[in-house]
Design a protein around this motif. Structure first.
Motif, PDB file in Angstrom:
ATOM      1  N   PHE A 241      46.690  41.728  79.290  1.00 20.74           N
ATOM      2  CA  PHE A 241      45.768  40.370  79.839  1.00 20.74           C
ATOM      3  C   PHE A 241      44.756  40.477  80.448  1.00 20.74           C
ATOM      4  N   ILE A 242      44.446  41.665  81.103  1.00 20.62           N
ATOM      5  CA  ILE A 242      43.259  42.009  81.761  1.00 20.62           C
ATOM      6  C   ILE A 242      42.177  42.270  80.768  1.00 20.62           C
ATOM      7  N   LEU A 243      42.368  43.058  79.515  1.00 25.83           N
ATOM      8  CA  LEU A 243      41.580  43.070  78.536  1.00 25.83           C
ATOM      9  C   LEU A 243      41.061  42.132  77.724  1.00 25.83           C
ATOM     10  N   SER A 244      42.500  40.955  77.615  1.00 26.02           N
ATOM     11  CA  SER A 244      42.107  39.744  77.089  1.00 26.02           C
ATOM     12  C   SER A 244      41.103  38.727  77.976  1.00 26.02           C
ATOM     13  N   LEU A 245      41.362  38.882  79.087  1.00 29.13           N
ATOM     14  CA  LEU A 245      40.639  38.237  79.999  1.00 29.13           C
ATOM     15  C   LEU A 245      39.182  38.463  80.138  1.00 29.13           C
ATOM     16  N   ILE A 246      38.725  39.630  79.993  1.00 31.22           N
ATOM     17  CA  ILE A 246      37.450  40.238  79.684  1.00 31.22           C
ATOM     18  C   ILE A 246      36.933  39.773  78.505  1.00 31.22           C
ATOM     19  N   ASP A 247      37.706  40.013  77.401  1.00 33.09           N
ATOM     20  CA  ASP A 247      37.315  39.502  76.270  1.00 33.09           C
ATOM     21  C   ASP A 247      37.066  38.031  76.130  1.00 33.09           C
TER      22      ASP A 247
ATOM     23  N   CYS B 109      18.100  30.642  64.216  1.00 34.75           N
ATOM     24  CA  CYS B 109      19.225  30.807  63.389  1.00 34.75           C
ATOM     25  C   CYS B 109      19.022  32.603  63.638  1.00 34.75           C
ATOM     26  N   SER B 110      18.069  33.146  63.585  1.00 34.15           N
ATOM     27  CA  SER B 110      17.996  34.650  63.656  1.00 34.15           C
ATOM     28  C   SER B 110      18.754  34.877  65.149  1.00 34.15           C
ATOM     29  N   LYS B 111      18.625  34.407  66.133  1.00 41.59           N
ATOM     30  CA  LYS B 111      19.163  34.771  67.338  1.00 41.59           C
ATOM     31  C   LYS B 111      20.827  34.488  67.377  1.00 41.59           C
ATOM     32  N   LEU B 112      21.189  33.394  66.718  1.00 41.41           N
ATOM     33  CA  LEU B 112      22.558  32.931  66.478  1.00 41.41           C
ATOM     34  C   LEU B 112      23.246  33.946  65.497  1.00 41.41           C
ATOM     35  N   ASN B 113      22.631  34.351  64.357  1.00 42.59           N
ATOM     36  CA  ASN B 113      23.438  35.284  63.384  1.00 42.59           C
ATOM     37  C   ASN B 113      23.557  36.535  64.081  1.00 42.59           C
ATOM     38  N   LYS B 114      22.738  36.980  64.981  1.00 50.95           N
ATOM     39  CA  LYS B 114      23.057  38.346  65.551  1.00 50.95           C
ATOM     40  C   LYS B 114      24.559  38.284  66.254  1.00 50.95           C
ATOM     41  N   TRP B 115      24.944  37.091  66.716  1.00 53.45           N
ATOM     42  CA  TRP B 115      26.238  37.031  67.632  1.00 53.45           C
ATOM     43  C   TRP B 115      27.357  36.724  66.887  1.00 53.45           C
ATOM     44  N   VAL B 116      27.225  36.404  65.455  1.00 44.18           N
ATOM     45  CA  VAL B 116      28.491  35.991  64.724  1.00 44.18           C
ATOM     46  C   VAL B 116      29.352  37.115  64.594  1.00 44.18           C
ATOM     47  N   VAL B 117      29.080  38.341  64.308  1.00 47.29           N
ATOM     48  CA  VAL B 117      30.119  39.347  64.147  1.00 47.29           C
ATOM     49  C   VAL B 117      30.607  39.501  65.491  1.00 47.29           C
ATOM     50  N   PRO B 118      29.960  40.067  66.539  1.00 42.86           N
ATOM     51  CA  PRO B 118      30.441  40.164  67.757  1.00 42.86           C
ATOM     52  C   PRO B 118      31.551  38.880  68.166  1.00 42.86           C
ATOM     53  N   GLU B 119      31.261  37.940  68.014  1.00 42.80           N
ATOM     54  CA  GLU B 119      32.121  37.052  68.216  1.00 42.80           C
ATOM     55  C   GLU B 119      33.571  36.907  67.373  1.00 42.80           C
ATOM     56  N   LEU B 120      33.343  37.149  66.090  1.00 45.99           N
ATOM     57  CA  LEU B 120      34.286  37.372  65.161  1.00 45.99           C
ATOM     58  C   LEU B 120      35.224  38.609  65.680  1.00 45.99           C
ATOM     59  N   VAL B 121      34.643  39.550  66.008  1.00 40.97           N
ATOM     60  CA  VAL B 121      35.196  40.687  66.730  1.00 40.97           C
ATOM     61  C   VAL B 121      36.203  40.636  67.868  1.00 40.97           C
TER      62      VAL B 121
ATOM     63  N   GLN C 227      37.099  37.637  69.059  1.00 44.09           N
ATOM     64  CA  GLN C 227      38.140  36.745  68.791  1.00 44.09           C
ATOM     65  C   GLN C 227      39.378  37.400  68.012  1.00 44.09           C
ATOM     66  N   ALA C 228      39.182  38.379  67.202  1.00 44.38           N
ATOM     67  CA  ALA C 228      40.064  39.099  66.502  1.00 44.38           C
ATOM     68  C   ALA C 228      40.634  40.071  67.246  1.00 44.38           C
ATOM     69  N   LEU C 229      39.930  40.853  68.323  1.00 45.58           N
ATOM     70  CA  LEU C 229      40.615  41.593  69.269  1.00 45.58           C
ATOM     71  C   LEU C 229      41.804  40.985  70.293  1.00 45.58           C
ATOM     72  N   ALA C 230      41.295  39.804  70.656  1.00 43.82           N
ATOM     73  CA  ALA C 230      42.280  39.020  71.418  1.00 43.82           C
ATOM     74  C   ALA C 230      43.453  38.750  70.632  1.00 43.82           C
TER      75      ALA C 230
ATOM     76  N   PRO D  18      44.463  30.490  64.583  1.00 43.26           N
ATOM     77  CA  PRO D  18      43.640  29.540  63.767  1.00 43.26           C
ATOM     78  C   PRO D  18      42.219  29.766  64.083  1.00 43.26           C
ATOM     79  N   VAL D  19      41.609  30.017  65.396  1.00 44.42           N
ATOM     80  CA  VAL D  19      40.196  30.100  65.481  1.00 44.42           C
ATOM     81  C   VAL D  19      39.817  31.427  64.945  1.00 44.42           C
ATOM     82  N   ALA D  20      40.539  32.580  65.074  1.00 45.31           N
ATOM     83  CA  ALA D  20      40.309  33.895  64.464  1.00 45.31           C
ATOM     84  C   ALA D  20      40.067  33.569  62.911  1.00 45.31           C
ATOM     85  N   ALA D  21      41.105  32.948  62.154  1.00 48.84           N
ATOM     86  CA  ALA D  21      40.843  32.663  60.777  1.00 48.84           C
ATOM     87  C   ALA D  21      39.710  32.100  60.508  1.00 48.84           C
TER      88      ALA D  21
END
Length: 139
Positions: free
Chosen positions: A6-12, A41-53, A55-58, A76-79
């Motif tokens: 839960f500490i890791l999930s909280l940080i994530d 779009c350039s700024k936002l697309n940089k952060w799509v993969v880190p957001e995906l990772v 959410q998948a980590l949690a 559902p959010v990860a999917a």
């Protein structure tokens, strides 16, 4: 073990909250014409993969630690993030495309999605915080 999960999930979750706020601020800057579509779009697309990772980590952490309710809450959010990432049309710059962001109300839908994700991550933050405190008390 549960407290560490839960500490890791909280940080994530904190990182995902800050990312959601960044998405909202950047999209609202585009909406008010403070930045152009290509820069946004350039700024936002940089952060799509880190957001995906993130959410998948949690989601995987909750699956491994067998917290089924929280896992099913995150699934559902990860999917959705994976679906959105994999279904980028050919020729587009990424999930956020400067040629299409003003068409068909995409800007509004991206803004709505970012707001919903912010609410979801805030809910998860308090669930993780409560679960972490409960795990620390029970240990």
């Amino acid at each position: 073990m549960d407290a560490a999960v839960f500490i890791l999930s909280l940080i994530d979750c904190c990182a995902l909250i800050f990312l959601s706020v960044y998405f909202i601020i950047t999209l609202s800057d585009l909406e008010c014409d403070y930045i152009n579509a290509r820069a946004c779009c350039s700024k936002l697309n940089k952060w799509v993969v880190p957001e995906l990772v993130g959410q998948a980590l949690a989601t995987v952490l909750m699956l491994i630690s067998m917290h089924w309710f929280i896992f099913l809450l995150n699934l559902p959010v990860a999917a959705w993030n994976v679906y959105r990432f994999l279904n980028v049309p050919m020729g587009n710059m990424g999930v956020f495309d400067p040629t299409e962001i003003h068409n068909r109300g995409q800007l509004k839908s991206h803004m709505k999605e970012a707001m919903i994700k912010l609410g979801f991550h805030l809910l998860c933050f308090f669930i993780y915080l409560y679960s972490m405190i409960l795990a620390l008390i029970n240990d």
